[in-house]
Design an enzyme around this catalytic site. Structure first.
Site, PDB file in Angstrom:
ATOM      1  N   GLY A  15      43.863  38.627  40.826  1.00  0.00           N
ATOM      2  CA  GLY A  15      42.498  38.590  40.692  1.00  0.00           C
ATOM      3  C   GLY A  15      41.859  38.519  42.221  1.00  0.00           C
ATOM      4  NE  ARG A  29      36.275  46.042  62.774  1.00  0.00           N
ATOM      5  CZ  ARG A  29      34.941  45.690  62.566  1.00  0.00           C
ATOM      6  NH1 ARG A  29      34.406  44.776  63.056  1.00  0.00           N
ATOM      7  NH2 ARG A  29      34.098  46.728  62.180  1.00  0.00           N
ATOM      8  CB  SER A  77      50.835  46.987  39.112  1.00  0.00           C
ATOM      9  OG  SER A  77      51.806  47.961  38.763  1.00  0.00           O
ATOM     10  N   GLY A 106      47.833  36.328  44.931  1.00  0.00           N
ATOM     11  CA  GLY A 106      48.272  34.981  44.591  1.00  0.00           C
ATOM     12  C   GLY A 106      49.674  35.061  44.166  1.00  0.00           C
ATOM     13  CG  ASP A 132      44.150  30.462  40.256  1.00  0.00           C
ATOM     14  OD1 ASP A 132      42.951  30.523  40.001  1.00  0.00           O
ATOM     15  OD2 ASP A 132      44.861  31.391  39.972  1.00  0.00           O
ATOM     16  NE  ARG A 159      25.915  15.379  37.927  1.00  0.00           N
ATOM     17  CZ  ARG A 159      26.470  14.396  37.510  1.00  0.00           C
ATOM     18  NH1 ARG A 159      26.055  13.396  36.708  1.00  0.00           N
ATOM     19  NH2 ARG A 159      27.674  14.257  37.632  1.00  0.00           N
ATOM     20  NE  ARG A 167      21.726  19.053  23.717  1.00  0.00           N
ATOM     21  CZ  ARG A 167      21.153  20.104  23.675  1.00  0.00           C
ATOM     22  NH1 ARG A 167      21.216  21.089  24.907  1.00  0.00           N
ATOM     23  NH2 ARG A 167      20.363  20.656  22.901  1.00  0.00           N
ATOM     24  CD  GLU A 227      41.880  29.777  33.798  1.00  0.00           C
ATOM     25  OE1 GLU A 227      41.350  30.504  32.823  1.00  0.00           O
ATOM     26  OE2 GLU A 227      42.518  30.311  34.773  1.00  0.00           O
ATOM     27  CG  HIS A 254      36.182  36.778  35.339  1.00  0.00           C
ATOM     28  ND1 HIS A 254      36.454  36.429  33.984  1.00  0.00           N
ATOM     29  CD2 HIS A 254      37.252  37.093  35.817  1.00  0.00           C
ATOM     30  CE1 HIS A 254      37.570  36.725  33.561  1.00  0.00           C
ATOM     31  NE2 HIS A 254      38.211  37.171  34.943  1.00  0.00           N
TER      32      HIS A 254
HETATM   33  O1  F6P Z   1      44.235  33.909  39.430  1.00  0.00           O
HETATM   34  C1  F6P Z   1      43.026  34.014  39.565  1.00  0.00           C
HETATM   35  C2  F6P Z   1      42.203  33.925  38.210  1.00  0.00           C
HETATM   36  O2  F6P Z   1      40.907  33.824  38.450  1.00  0.00           O
HETATM   37  C3  F6P Z   1      42.685  32.449  37.244  1.00  0.00           C
HETATM   38  O3  F6P Z   1      41.940  31.581  37.740  1.00  0.00           O
HETATM   39  C4  F6P Z   1      42.541  32.958  35.878  1.00  0.00           C
HETATM   40  O4  F6P Z   1      43.261  32.420  35.109  1.00  0.00           O
HETATM   41  C5  F6P Z   1      42.984  34.420  35.832  1.00  0.00           C
HETATM   42  O5  F6P Z   1      42.789  35.128  37.340  1.00  0.00           O
HETATM   43  C6  F6P Z   1      42.131  35.482  35.173  1.00  0.00           C
HETATM   44  O6  F6P Z   1      42.386  36.758  35.233  1.00  0.00           O
HETATM   45  P1  F6P Z   1      41.939  37.883  34.591  1.00  0.00           P
HETATM   46  O7  F6P Z   1      40.480  38.374  35.751  1.00  0.00           O
HETATM   47  O8  F6P Z   1      42.789  38.981  34.838  1.00  0.00           O
HETATM   48  O9  F6P Z   1      41.334  37.607  33.414  1.00  0.00           O
END
Ligand code: F6P
Length: 323
Positions: A15, A29, A77, A106, A132, A159, A167, A227, A254
């Protein structure tokens, strides 16, 4: 300086995260300054296997320090994940006279880089690029600070509606299997609760708290969900079912990965890019760079994956005291 290495390869993998470009700029550089050539490998390990490789110079990285994403592009990949893929990647690097590889990525990218070094002996260095913050050897990974700020901007807006319309809002944030982003965002947003994979969560107690609070006049709640722990729509539906409170959910997704990198991320990237090149210049490989307590820190790549944050219970306790 190692006599053999004249050219290094650089790729971003997994990611993307804000600050990766600042790291690319620093690597390029700094390496050029010390007489190394730099080959930019496009689209991560996949681009490496497909020999999508471009020479980089001082100008290639102009005006990118402030840009999100990665100019080298990135990918996950499946081919490189196999032993055959790694063998091919080593061949490609040798054919292009690339003597060492810097991987900005990562957890998954580090696992690949570590195996690439351990099994194929290819001189590889890891630079922690992921929102992350789930890697060892560094207080923070590149992109995490910006992702937290981005999530906060949205939650501050949510908020306003939560209060105005009385809510409950359940907001799901990224983090893969780590609850770090969720916990930091919850603390910084002043959220009422946070659900993370590192702690078992008492849903019944939360529902009871809400009913109790509602009786005393508390009508808006912000609940942050990592998540990796739960799904916001399910949490929201259960809240309504058990409390009768009107609930909405937002999955930030995203948006957290993009945008202008924070000052903190740019500085981290800039320091780490140079540190990665320093390792190569001094002949150290199979390492991951980081910043711990404001100092550059180096650990073995194989030890850098799967960070467990050990302070989550204390942070949760603090969140609940302050709610
Ligand atoms: O590792 C970064 C991350 O944004 C995670 O937080 C998330 O679970 C994952 O990548 C989402 O991956 P993709 O962009 O492949 O859906």
């Amino acid at each position: 300086m190692s006599q053999k290495i004249k050219k290094i390869g650089l790729l971003t993998s997994g990611g993307d995260g804000p600050g990766m470009n600042a790291a690319i700029r620093s690597v390029v550089r700094y390496a050029l300054h010390y007489g190394l050539e730099v080959a930019g490998i496009m689209r991560g390990y996949q681009g490496l296997l497909e020999e999508d490789i471009v020479p980089m110079n001082h100008r290639s990285v102009s005006n990118i320090i402030n840009r999100g994403g990665t100019i080298l592009k990135t990918a996950r990949s499946k081919d490189f994940a196999t032993d055959e893929g790694k063998a091919r990647a080593a061949e490609v690097l040798r054919r292009h006279h690339i003597g060492a590889l810097i991987v900005i990525g990562g957890d998954g990218s580090y696992a690949g880089a570590s195996r690439f070094y351990e099994k194929w002996g290819f001189p590889t260095i890891g630079l922690p690029g992921t929102i992350d913050n789930d890697l060892n050897g560094t207080d923070q990974t590149i992109g995490c600070s910006t992702a937290i700020n981005t999530a906060l901007e949205s939650i501050d807006k949510i908020r306003d509606t939560a209060q105005s319309m009385e809510r409950v809002f359940v907001v799901e944030v990224m983090g893969n299997q780590s609850g770090y982003i969720a916990m930091e965002v919850a603390l910084a947003a002043g959220a009422e609760d946070v659900i993370i994979p590192e702690r078992s969560f008492d849903y019944e107690a939360m529902h009871q708290d809400m009913v109790e609070g509602n009786r005393k006049g508390k009508i808006s709640y912000i609940i942050i969900v990592a998540e990796g722990a739960a799904q916001a729509p399910v949490v929201a539906e259960n809240i309504t079912r058990h409390t009768g409170l009107e609930t909405r959910y937002v999955v930030l997704g995203h948006v957290q990965r993009g945008g202008t990198p924070s000052g903190q991320d740019r500085i981290l990237s800039t320091r780490l890019g140079a540190a990665a090149v320093d390792l190569i210049l001094n002949g150290y490989f199979g390492k991951a760079v980081g910043v711990l307590q404001d100092e550059i820190n180096v650990i073995n790549l194989k030890d850098a994956t799967r960070r467990e944050h050990t302070d989550m219970d204390r942070r949760y306790e603090l969140l609940k005291i302050l709610t």
